[in-house]
Design a protein around this motif. Structure first.
Motif, mmCIF file in Angstrom:
data_model
loop_
_atom_site.group_PDB
_atom_site.id
_atom_site.type_symbol
_atom_site.label_atom_id
_atom_site.label_comp_id
_atom_site.label_asym_id
_atom_site.label_seq_id
_atom_site.Cartn_x
_atom_site.Cartn_y
_atom_site.Cartn_z
ATOM 1 N N PHE A 74 -26.823 39.962 -68.834
ATOM 2 C CA PHE A 74 -27.904 39.148 -68.147
ATOM 3 C C PHE A 74 -27.473 38.167 -67.391
ATOM 4 C CE2 PHE A 74 -30.882 35.906 -68.169
ATOM 5 C CZ PHE A 74 -32.035 36.045 -67.736
ATOM 6 N N TYR A 75 -26.680 37.378 -68.051
ATOM 7 C CA TYR A 75 -25.955 35.910 -67.435
ATOM 8 C C TYR A 75 -25.128 36.404 -66.284
ATOM 9 C CZ TYR A 75 -28.181 32.565 -70.497
ATOM 10 O OH TYR A 75 -29.054 32.025 -71.111
ATOM 11 N N GLY A 76 -24.156 37.628 -66.487
ATOM 12 C CA GLY A 76 -23.333 37.905 -65.584
ATOM 13 C C GLY A 76 -23.875 38.389 -64.272
ATOM 14 N N ASP A 77 -25.235 39.240 -64.274
ATOM 15 C CA ASP A 77 -25.770 39.517 -63.212
ATOM 16 C C ASP A 77 -26.400 38.359 -62.578
ATOM 17 O OD1 ASP A 77 -27.164 41.417 -61.457
ATOM 18 O OD2 ASP A 77 -28.713 40.789 -62.457
ATOM 19 N N LEU A 78 -26.955 37.572 -63.617
ATOM 20 C CA LEU A 78 -27.719 36.411 -62.888
ATOM 21 C C LEU A 78 -26.962 35.160 -61.879
ATOM 22 C CD1 LEU A 78 -30.788 35.735 -63.052
ATOM 23 C CD2 LEU A 78 -29.909 33.912 -64.861
ATOM 24 N N PHE A 79 -25.655 35.009 -62.479
ATOM 25 C CA PHE A 79 -24.900 34.205 -61.851
ATOM 26 C C PHE A 79 -23.494 34.728 -61.326
ATOM 27 C CE2 PHE A 79 -26.537 31.550 -65.423
ATOM 28 C CZ PHE A 79 -27.595 30.957 -64.572
ATOM 29 N N ALA A 80 -23.620 36.072 -61.273
ATOM 30 C CA ALA A 80 -22.501 36.855 -60.414
ATOM 31 C C ALA A 80 -20.970 36.320 -60.932
ATOM 32 C CB ALA A 80 -22.636 36.515 -58.999
ATOM 33 N N MET A 81 -21.039 36.405 -62.140
ATOM 34 C CA MET A 81 -19.755 35.998 -62.857
ATOM 35 C C MET A 81 -19.496 37.115 -63.810
ATOM 36 S SD MET A 81 -20.967 32.573 -64.983
ATOM 37 C CE MET A 81 -22.128 32.669 -66.196
ATOM 38 N N GLU A 82 -17.885 37.092 -64.097
ATOM 39 C CA GLU A 82 -17.411 38.095 -65.163
ATOM 40 C C GLU A 82 -17.051 37.173 -66.571
ATOM 41 O OE1 GLU A 82 -17.451 41.467 -65.069
ATOM 42 O OE2 GLU A 82 -18.452 41.265 -63.394
ATOM 43 N N PRO A 83 -17.052 37.671 -67.690
ATOM 44 C CA PRO A 83 -16.418 37.127 -68.873
ATOM 45 C C PRO A 83 -14.999 36.731 -68.803
ATOM 46 C CG PRO A 83 -18.043 38.941 -69.408
ATOM 47 C CD PRO A 83 -17.826 38.955 -67.879
ATOM 48 N N VAL A 84 -14.645 35.802 -69.357
ATOM 49 C CA VAL A 84 -13.074 35.592 -69.474
ATOM 50 C C VAL A 84 -12.827 35.579 -70.843
ATOM 51 C CG1 VAL A 84 -12.997 33.816 -67.481
ATOM 52 C CG2 VAL A 84 -13.678 32.869 -69.865
ATOM 53 N N PHE A 85 -13.623 35.801 -71.796
ATOM 54 C CA PHE A 85 -13.402 36.161 -73.328
ATOM 55 C C PHE A 85 -14.405 36.902 -73.936
ATOM 56 C CE2 PHE A 85 -13.709 35.336 -77.725
ATOM 57 C CZ PHE A 85 -12.324 35.735 -77.985
ATOM 58 N N GLU A 86 -14.211 37.998 -74.572
ATOM 59 C CA GLU A 86 -15.152 38.836 -75.258
ATOM 60 C C GLU A 86 -14.768 39.261 -76.825
ATOM 61 O OE1 GLU A 86 -17.060 41.893 -72.463
ATOM 62 O OE2 GLU A 86 -15.538 41.592 -71.180
ATOM 63 N N ALA A 87 -15.696 38.960 -77.508
ATOM 64 C CA ALA A 87 -15.466 39.411 -78.806
ATOM 65 C C ALA A 87 -16.943 40.199 -79.190
ATOM 66 C CB ALA A 87 -15.279 38.145 -79.845
ATOM 67 N N PRO A 88 -17.036 40.829 -80.302
ATOM 68 C CA PRO A 88 -18.425 41.548 -80.442
ATOM 69 C C PRO A 88 -19.693 40.563 -80.281
ATOM 70 C CG PRO A 88 -16.470 42.329 -81.996
ATOM 71 C CD PRO A 88 -15.876 41.365 -81.254
ATOM 72 N N ARG A 89 -19.469 39.420 -80.937
ATOM 73 C CA ARG A 89 -20.548 38.360 -81.056
ATOM 74 C C ARG A 89 -20.380 37.233 -80.327
ATOM 75 N NH1 ARG A 89 -21.675 37.489 -87.165
ATOM 76 N NH2 ARG A 89 -19.661 37.066 -87.071
ATOM 77 N N PHE A 90 -19.353 37.106 -79.602
ATOM 78 C CA PHE A 90 -18.980 35.704 -78.749
ATOM 79 C C PHE A 90 -18.404 36.068 -77.393
ATOM 80 C CE2 PHE A 90 -16.497 32.158 -77.474
ATOM 81 C CZ PHE A 90 -17.350 31.152 -77.879
ATOM 82 N N ILE A 91 -19.198 35.649 -76.286
ATOM 83 C CA ILE A 91 -18.545 35.957 -74.924
ATOM 84 C C ILE A 91 -18.820 34.782 -74.160
ATOM 85 C CG2 ILE A 91 -19.058 37.421 -72.980
ATOM 86 C CD1 ILE A 91 -20.339 39.482 -74.798
ATOM 87 N N ALA A 92 -17.442 34.427 -73.582
ATOM 88 C CA ALA A 92 -17.563 33.267 -72.697
ATOM 89 C C ALA A 92 -17.237 33.466 -71.079
ATOM 90 C CB ALA A 92 -16.393 32.220 -73.161
#
Length: 119
Positions: free
Chosen positions: A20-38
């Motif tokens: 949702f946030y990636g699409d809304l703000f046109a950005m990709e995560p820099v860190f991904e874990a199962p319950r924490f994404i930055a």
């Protein structure tokens, strides 16, 4: 001086919220874990989505993520049109506030996202 460098939004499903946030703000995560994404916001500041904080997220929401835009009020109205076309939930329609044109949307968990002009 020490300054905050991460803003955490509590969500029920981190991967779903990241899409949702990636699409809304046109950005990709820099860190991904199962319950924490930055996401990197610039200047060493991150927006993180965390679904591991608590079982019950139904308590009151007392903060907003804010997207400040140049070219207001036209840019604020254009972003409103863009987000409503995507089906984003709008909780406060565009209006003129003391700081300029603004509206408020909500993510799938009801966390608030304000769009407003730069001060």
């Amino acid at each position: 001086m020490t300054r905050p460098n991460m803003f955490i939004v509590h969500v029920s499903d981190a991967p779903k919220s990241a899409r949702f946030y990636g699409d809304l703000f046109a950005m990709e995560p820099v860190f991904e874990a199962p319950r924490f994404i930055a996401f990197e916001l610039g200047g060493g500041v991150q927006l993180a989505l965390w679904s591991g904080a608590a079982e019950d997220l139904s308590g009151p929401r007392t903060s907003e993520v804010c997207l400040n835009l140049d070219g207001a009020p036209a840019s604020v109205d254009a972003r409103y049109e863009e987000w409503t076309a995507k089906g984003v939930t709008i909780v406060e329609e565009p209006h003129d506030a003391v700081f300029g044109r603004t509206f408020v949307a909500a993510d799938p968990d009801g966390n608030l996202i304000r769009v407003a002009p730069f001060d």
